[in-house]
Design an enzyme around this catalytic site. Structure first.
Site, PDB file in Angstrom:
ATOM      1  N   CYS A  58       0.567  -1.056  -0.096  1.00 38.05           N
ATOM      2  CA  CYS A  58       0.109   0.061  -0.001  1.00 38.05           C
ATOM      3  C   CYS A  58       0.629   1.309  -0.177  1.00 38.05           C
ATOM      4  CB  CYS A  58      -1.154   0.093   1.230  1.00 38.05           C
ATOM      5  SG  CYS A  58      -2.066   0.983   1.496  1.00 38.05           S
ATOM      6  N   CYS A 100     -11.475 -10.529  20.758  1.00 40.97           N
ATOM      7  CA  CYS A 100     -11.144  -9.733  19.712  1.00 40.97           C
ATOM      8  C   CYS A 100      -9.189  -8.999  20.310  1.00 40.97           C
ATOM      9  CB  CYS A 100     -12.126  -8.643  18.863  1.00 40.97           C
ATOM     10  SG  CYS A 100     -12.715  -7.536  20.573  1.00 40.97           S
TER      11      CYS A 100
END
Length: 445
Positions: free
Chosen positions: A81, A398
């Site tokens: 990226c 998470c």
């Protein structure tokens, strides 16, 4: 006046040997004087020039970016990226690491948190030490899975959409987010200007063709006429008279439809749904395999959201069993009740788990699933759950630190993990999802 004792060290550079990975998307290094640096954009074993981004001469540790790689790890790849790197977008943590290395780093973080906060080795936690990629995510180095079905864009002063820089309110303007799902990218949000808008949340359901944008105007900002490259429903975030956040429908459906375990789920107002297209089914499978529900079980689904696990449990019990879901979000409870209306033996209550559960009068349960927010369930809730005598508890986490803390509390109450599985449902970032299955310790495994 600033004294020399707490002088800012921002911009100061150190040449350091990079040590182990730490929780949060960085590695630990030490300067020659022994000062701890948390270094982003580095990998264990590398030698780098690190530039301080946060910290003073009196700080316990400094945050830094690796601005030059002097000796590279064999796990390093050029970041695919163009917006990834020191001082740029903060969305991804590991663009510069091979996919397999990213999963190893996440595994090392889980192992370190388990040891430090729960006193458990991987073997004692029932974990083989691996972090599993999601289906379809095993790509060659240099390729990035486009998995993120929900992207929160920020808007800069000129009205350009982008993503926030690491630990900053500054906006990195982008023309494309590589980890965004195709359904988000095709909306073309980055191509337009948003002068009156503060943030844009873009949602591309993976269970249907539903697309939604949720716009938060700047103070006194007007809502533009939204014309995007694909059909999309539009919601607007405002405040009521009490200053509470409210989401209003501008046009289109006020929800998106998702699919999991062969059921359709309505998710309204940008409510919580797993971000990776494979995540909901992956987690249901892990939870159901771990809990092994029986037809007449009394089951609890805590922090149940729009009813994902309650639905899966409701499908697997009969009229002698029952499922109670508890969720604090009013809108999510409405959605859960709608989603599970065909399952007579499922009931959803609204409120905080620690307040609602004692009020229900439930003093026993056969199986429990909990999927708490990032902070974890906490000692009080763990103690209450352990008192219900469930034969199995599935903990969906998470955050490995919160999981490890809560596993320590469960151990105090006589529950231990028999299996733990880790899934890389957030590629390129430091986040990782775990499913731990706990049983009363005296039952053996």
């Amino acid at each position: 006046m600033q004294h020399d004792t707490d002088a800012s060290l921002i911009g100061h550079e150190y040449e350091v040997e990079v040590g182990p990975v730490a929780h949060g998307g960085h590695c630990v290094a030490r300067t020659d004087s022994g000062r701890v640096l948390f270094v982003r954009h580095a990998l264990p074993g590398e030698r780098v020039r690190a530039r301080v981004t946060e910290g003073e001469s009196t700080s316990r540790f400094l945050r830094a970016d690796a601005v030059e790689i002097l000796e590279a790890s064999k796990d390093r790849v050029p970041a695919p990226c163009p917006f990834s790197g020191p001082g740029m977008c903060g969305g991804c943590d590991w663009q510069h690491a091979k996919p397999g290395a990213q999963r190893r780093l996440k595994g090392e973080v889980i192992a370190e948190q388990l040891k430090r906060l729960a006193g458990l080795t991987p073997e004692e936690a029932g974990w083989d030490g691996t972090v599993m990629p999601a289906e379809g995510d095993k790509l060659p180095a240099g390729e990035v899975p486009a998995w993120r079905t929900r992207v929160q864009y920020a808007v800069d002063a000129e009205g350009h959409a982008g993503l926030r820089k690491h630990r900053s309110h500054e906006v990195q303007v982008i023309d494309h987010c590589m980890i965004a799902a195709p359904g988000v990218t095709e909306l073309g949000i980055e191509k337009r200007e948003w002068p009156q808008i503060a943030t844009i949340e873009a949602i591309a359901a993976s269970g249907s063709a539903d697309r939604q944008v949720i716009l938060t105007p700047k103070p006194d900002g007007r809502l533009p006429i939204v014309e995007l490259d694909k059909p999309v429903s539009v919601m607007r975030v405002g405040e009521n008279r009490r200053g509470e956040k409210q989401v209003h429908r501008v046009h289109g459906r006020p929800f998106v439809r998702e699919r999991a375990d062969e059921r359709t789920y309505r998710v309204g107002e940008g409510g919580f749904w797993q971000v990776h297209p494979q995540a909901a089914d992956t987690l249901i499978k892990a939870v159901m395999q771990g809990l092994m529900p029986r037809k007449n079980d009394m089951a609890l689904d805590l922090y149940c959201g729009v009813g994902l696990f309650a639905g899966a449990l409701g499908e697997r019990i009969t009229d002698k069993g029952a499922v109670l879901g508890i969720e604090s979000s009013k809108r999510a409870v409405e959605d859960a009740r709608h989603n599970l209306q065909d399952l007579d033996r499922v009931r959803i209550e609204q409120g905080k788990v620690e307040q609602v559960l004692p009020r229900t009068g439930i003093d026993s349960a056969d199986i429990i699933v909990l999927d708490p927010p990032r902070a974890g369930a906490g000692k009080q809730t763990v103690r209450h759950l352990a008192s219900l005598g469930a034969r199995r508890i599935a903990y969906v986490a998470c955050d490995p630190a919160a999981l490890a803390r809560d596993l320590a509390y469960f151990a105090e109450e006589g529950y231990r993990p028999v299996t733990l599985r880790a899934f890389d449902l957030f590629p390129m970032t430091h986040h990782v999802e775990c499913v731990a299955i706990l049983k009363p310790a005296e039952n053996g495994s």
